[in-house]
Design a protein around this motif. Structure first.
Motif, PDB file in Angstrom:
ATOM      1  N   GLU A  38      -6.683   3.313  14.883  1.00  0.00           N
ATOM      2  CA  GLU A  38      -5.476   4.115  14.618  1.00  0.00           C
ATOM      3  C   GLU A  38      -4.465   3.304  13.815  1.00  0.00           C
ATOM      4  OE1 GLU A  38      -6.779   3.606  17.576  1.00  0.00           O
ATOM      5  OE2 GLU A  38      -6.747   5.426  18.818  1.00  0.00           O
ATOM      6  N   LEU A  39      -4.379   2.019  14.145  1.00  0.00           N
ATOM      7  CA  LEU A  39      -3.374   1.178  13.506  1.00  0.00           C
ATOM      8  C   LEU A  39      -3.781   0.762  12.098  1.00  0.00           C
ATOM      9  CD1 LEU A  39      -2.436  -0.766  16.698  1.00  0.00           C
ATOM     10  CD2 LEU A  39      -1.004   0.836  15.456  1.00  0.00           C
ATOM     11  N   LYS A  40      -5.074   0.636  11.877  1.00  0.00           N
ATOM     12  CA  LYS A  40      -5.535   0.395  10.492  1.00  0.00           C
ATOM     13  C   LYS A  40      -5.173   1.601   9.638  1.00  0.00           C
ATOM     14  CE  LYS A  40      -9.575  -2.172  12.104  1.00  0.00           C
ATOM     15  NZ  LYS A  40     -11.043  -2.219  12.142  1.00  0.00           N
ATOM     16  N   GLY A  41      -5.371   2.803  10.199  1.00  0.00           N
ATOM     17  CA  GLY A  41      -5.026   4.033   9.484  1.00  0.00           C
ATOM     18  C   GLY A  41      -3.533   4.128   9.225  1.00  0.00           C
ATOM     19  N   LEU A  42      -2.751   3.828  10.262  1.00  0.00           N
ATOM     20  CA  LEU A  42      -1.295   3.940  10.158  1.00  0.00           C
ATOM     21  C   LEU A  42      -0.736   2.984   9.106  1.00  0.00           C
ATOM     22  CD1 LEU A  42       0.944   5.527  11.601  1.00  0.00           C
ATOM     23  CD2 LEU A  42       1.237   3.579  13.135  1.00  0.00           C
ATOM     24  N   LEU A  43      -1.196   1.717   9.133  1.00  0.00           N
ATOM     25  CA  LEU A  43      -0.691   0.733   8.167  1.00  0.00           C
ATOM     26  C   LEU A  43      -1.108   1.111   6.747  1.00  0.00           C
ATOM     27  CD1 LEU A  43      -1.330  -2.586  10.127  1.00  0.00           C
ATOM     28  CD2 LEU A  43       0.895  -1.613   9.546  1.00  0.00           C
ATOM     29  N   THR A  44      -2.306   1.629   6.602  1.00  0.00           N
ATOM     30  CA  THR A  44      -2.768   2.046   5.277  1.00  0.00           C
ATOM     31  C   THR A  44      -1.911   3.208   4.758  1.00  0.00           C
ATOM     32  OG1 THR A  44      -5.025   1.388   5.793  1.00  0.00           O
ATOM     33  CG2 THR A  44      -4.747   2.935   3.968  1.00  0.00           C
ATOM     34  N   ASP A  45      -1.686   4.192   5.618  1.00  0.00           N
ATOM     35  CA  ASP A  45      -0.943   5.381   5.195  1.00  0.00           C
ATOM     36  C   ASP A  45       0.518   5.066   4.894  1.00  0.00           C
ATOM     37  OD1 ASP A  45      -3.295   6.640   5.705  1.00  0.00           O
ATOM     38  OD2 ASP A  45      -2.481   8.157   7.053  1.00  0.00           O
ATOM     39  N   ILE A  46       1.155   4.319   5.803  1.00  0.00           N
ATOM     40  CA  ILE A  46       2.578   4.020   5.584  1.00  0.00           C
ATOM     41  C   ILE A  46       2.726   3.059   4.405  1.00  0.00           C
ATOM     42  CG2 ILE A  46       4.722   3.121   6.597  1.00  0.00           C
ATOM     43  CD1 ILE A  46       3.871   4.203   9.277  1.00  0.00           C
ATOM     44  N   GLY A  47       1.851   2.056   4.321  1.00  0.00           N
ATOM     45  CA  GLY A  47       1.906   1.128   3.179  1.00  0.00           C
ATOM     46  C   GLY A  47       1.756   1.841   1.851  1.00  0.00           C
ATOM     47  N   THR A  48       0.871   2.826   1.825  1.00  0.00           N
ATOM     48  CA  THR A  48       0.658   3.598   0.598  1.00  0.00           C
ATOM     49  C   THR A  48       1.876   4.465   0.281  1.00  0.00           C
ATOM     50  OG1 THR A  48      -1.710   3.630   1.043  1.00  0.00           O
ATOM     51  CG2 THR A  48      -0.889   5.251  -0.531  1.00  0.00           C
ATOM     52  N   GLU A  49       2.438   5.087   1.334  1.00  0.00           N
ATOM     53  CA  GLU A  49       3.630   5.905   1.085  1.00  0.00           C
ATOM     54  C   GLU A  49       4.784   5.039   0.577  1.00  0.00           C
ATOM     55  OE1 GLU A  49       5.037   8.419   4.324  1.00  0.00           O
ATOM     56  OE2 GLU A  49       6.655   9.187   3.063  1.00  0.00           O
TER      57      GLU A  49
ATOM     58  N   LEU B 108       9.280  -2.616  -1.830  1.00  0.00           N
ATOM     59  CA  LEU B 108       8.214  -3.534  -2.236  1.00  0.00           C
ATOM     60  C   LEU B 108       7.762  -4.386  -1.044  1.00  0.00           C
ATOM     61  CD1 LEU B 108       6.411  -4.810  -4.395  1.00  0.00           C
ATOM     62  CD2 LEU B 108       8.314  -6.303  -5.023  1.00  0.00           C
ATOM     63  N   GLY B 109       8.738  -4.934  -0.340  1.00  0.00           N
ATOM     64  CA  GLY B 109       8.426  -5.726   0.856  1.00  0.00           C
ATOM     65  C   GLY B 109       7.728  -4.885   1.905  1.00  0.00           C
ATOM     66  N   ALA B 110       8.164  -3.634   2.051  1.00  0.00           N
ATOM     67  CA  ALA B 110       7.581  -2.752   3.062  1.00  0.00           C
ATOM     68  C   ALA B 110       6.109  -2.495   2.752  1.00  0.00           C
ATOM     69  CB  ALA B 110       8.359  -1.436   3.121  1.00  0.00           C
ATOM     70  N   SER B 111       5.814  -2.114   1.514  1.00  0.00           N
ATOM     71  CA  SER B 111       4.421  -1.802   1.173  1.00  0.00           C
ATOM     72  C   SER B 111       3.549  -3.047   1.323  1.00  0.00           C
ATOM     73  CB  SER B 111       4.314  -1.217  -0.237  1.00  0.00           C
ATOM     74  OG  SER B 111       4.925  -2.065  -1.171  1.00  0.00           O
ATOM     75  N   LEU B 112       4.051  -4.185   0.865  1.00  0.00           N
ATOM     76  CA  LEU B 112       3.287  -5.432   0.944  1.00  0.00           C
ATOM     77  C   LEU B 112       3.058  -5.842   2.401  1.00  0.00           C
ATOM     78  CD1 LEU B 112       2.226  -7.357  -1.226  1.00  0.00           C
ATOM     79  CD2 LEU B 112       4.321  -8.691  -0.972  1.00  0.00           C
ATOM     80  N   ARG B 113       4.087  -5.673   3.220  1.00  0.00           N
ATOM     81  CA  ARG B 113       3.991  -6.021   4.644  1.00  0.00           C
ATOM     82  C   ARG B 113       2.875  -5.216   5.312  1.00  0.00           C
ATOM     83  NH1 ARG B 113       8.789  -4.605   5.893  1.00  0.00           N
ATOM     84  NH2 ARG B 113       9.774  -6.634   6.034  1.00  0.00           N
ATOM     85  N   TYR B 114       2.887  -3.906   5.147  1.00  0.00           N
ATOM     86  CA  TYR B 114       1.941  -3.061   5.881  1.00  0.00           C
ATOM     87  C   TYR B 114       0.525  -3.187   5.314  1.00  0.00           C
ATOM     88  CZ  TYR B 114       6.408  -1.157   7.344  1.00  0.00           C
ATOM     89  OH  TYR B 114       7.682  -1.027   7.800  1.00  0.00           O
ATOM     90  N   LEU B 115       0.423  -3.202   4.006  1.00  0.00           N
ATOM     91  CA  LEU B 115      -0.915  -3.267   3.408  1.00  0.00           C
ATOM     92  C   LEU B 115      -1.566  -4.629   3.682  1.00  0.00           C
ATOM     93  CD1 LEU B 115      -0.245  -1.363   0.043  1.00  0.00           C
ATOM     94  CD2 LEU B 115      -1.427  -0.495   2.071  1.00  0.00           C
ATOM     95  N   THR B 116      -0.743  -5.642   3.914  1.00  0.00           N
ATOM     96  CA  THR B 116      -1.261  -6.983   4.196  1.00  0.00           C
ATOM     97  C   THR B 116      -1.600  -7.165   5.679  1.00  0.00           C
ATOM     98  OG1 THR B 116       0.012  -7.852   2.353  1.00  0.00           O
ATOM     99  CG2 THR B 116      -0.754  -9.453   3.950  1.00  0.00           C
TER     100      THR B 116
END
Lengths: 83, 206
Positions: free
Chosen positions: B53-64, B36-44
């Protein structure tokens, strides 16, 4: 859980996972054309496997089939071990 | 926006309930290094990230990570089916049960409820990406510890999958950090606060 259903879902999950993995890699290697072409290949494979599953067992994607087909059990967290 | 797919990222099929295991694994639902913390951290963190590239990476990892949250919830749910009062008392699960019965609640195994205090969004890409590298390692350690304590192969299998994902995410964030530092002004040797100040390369590029 019935075996053909499980097997159809596993195939789709596996192809989808390959897509997820390549998608991540392509975020930091957007110029890697070989990976991009592998992605396209798996994308097509994934679409076929998704259709095969959905034709038999109902929608996976949120907006594909509302109502009865969408809400029917099992949901992903439901264990089907005891069915 | 997000689109739900009615399946798990990786299968979870646990035959034998075990409330003790559930009480440990719940930490990866709502604990300090959980999903939960991981998804919230990256998506935020995405909102202040300057590079595509980093917007893409945070979106993809946050979603996963949201898919991983669902897997952990599923593991906890399946481990707590059909429990007897006796099993609940003997296993030590009673301290969780008294507040939540067998509902899945975001908490650490130690009992601390989920808190955003265990994550950061600093608005500074170097600080955020460095935090993310640490976060992936800390989550990997938690999965290692779960694997040290859990014998059931039905539980170990999806936990091993999740552990591997932490390693891949760490790798991708490492590449992301390299992409970011490569773009900083070479005189900015110590890579501080590159997003906020007017003269920083990512602002000049805008």
């Amino acid at each position: 859980m019935n075996k053909p259903k499980e097997s159809a879902l596993r195939k789709y999950q596996a192809a989808k996972f390959a897509l997820i993995e390549m998608h991540l890699y392509l975020d930091t290697h957007p110029e890697d054309l070989a990976m991009l072409s592998a992605y396209k290949k798996y994308e097509a494979k994934c679409a076929v496997l998704k259709n095969e599953y959905e034709d038999m067992y109902g929608a996976i994607q949120w907006l594909d089939a509302p109502g009865v087909e969408w809400i029917k059990n099992p949901w992903p967290w439901d264990s089907e071990v005891c069915d | 926006m997000f689109c739900y797919e009615k399946m798990l990222e990786y299968p979870v099929k646990i035959k034998n309930p075990n409330p003790k295991y559930a009480q440990l694994i719940i930490s990866q639902y709502g604990g300090p290094d959980g999903e939960l913390g991981a998804s919230l951290r990256y998506l935020t963190q995405r909102f202040s990230m300057p590079y595509a590239e980093l917007k893409g990476l945070l979106t993809d990892i946050g979603t996963e990570e949201l898919a991983h949250l669902e897997m952990i919830g599923t593991i906890v749910y399946q481990l707590t089916r059909n429990l007897s009062y006796d099993e609940i008392k003997k296993s030590g699960f009673d301290t969780y049960f008294v507040d939540h019965t067998t509902g899945v609640y975001p908490t650490a195994a130690s009992g601390l409820p989920f808190t955003a205090a265990s994550m950061q969004s600093t608005g500074d890409l170097i600080a955020d990406l460095s935090e993310n590298l640490a976060a992936e390692q800390k989550a990997r350690v938690t999965y290692d510890n779960i694997l040290r304590l859990v014998d059931d192969p039905d539980v170990r299998d999806p936990i091993k999958f999740l552990r591997e994902r932490e390693i891949v995410h760490f790798q991708r964030f490492g590449e992301g950090l390299r992409l970011a530092t490569d773009r900083l002004n070479s005189k900015n040797f110590y890579a501080f606060n590159p997003c906020f100040d007017d003269n920083c390369p990512c602002n000049v590029a805008k």
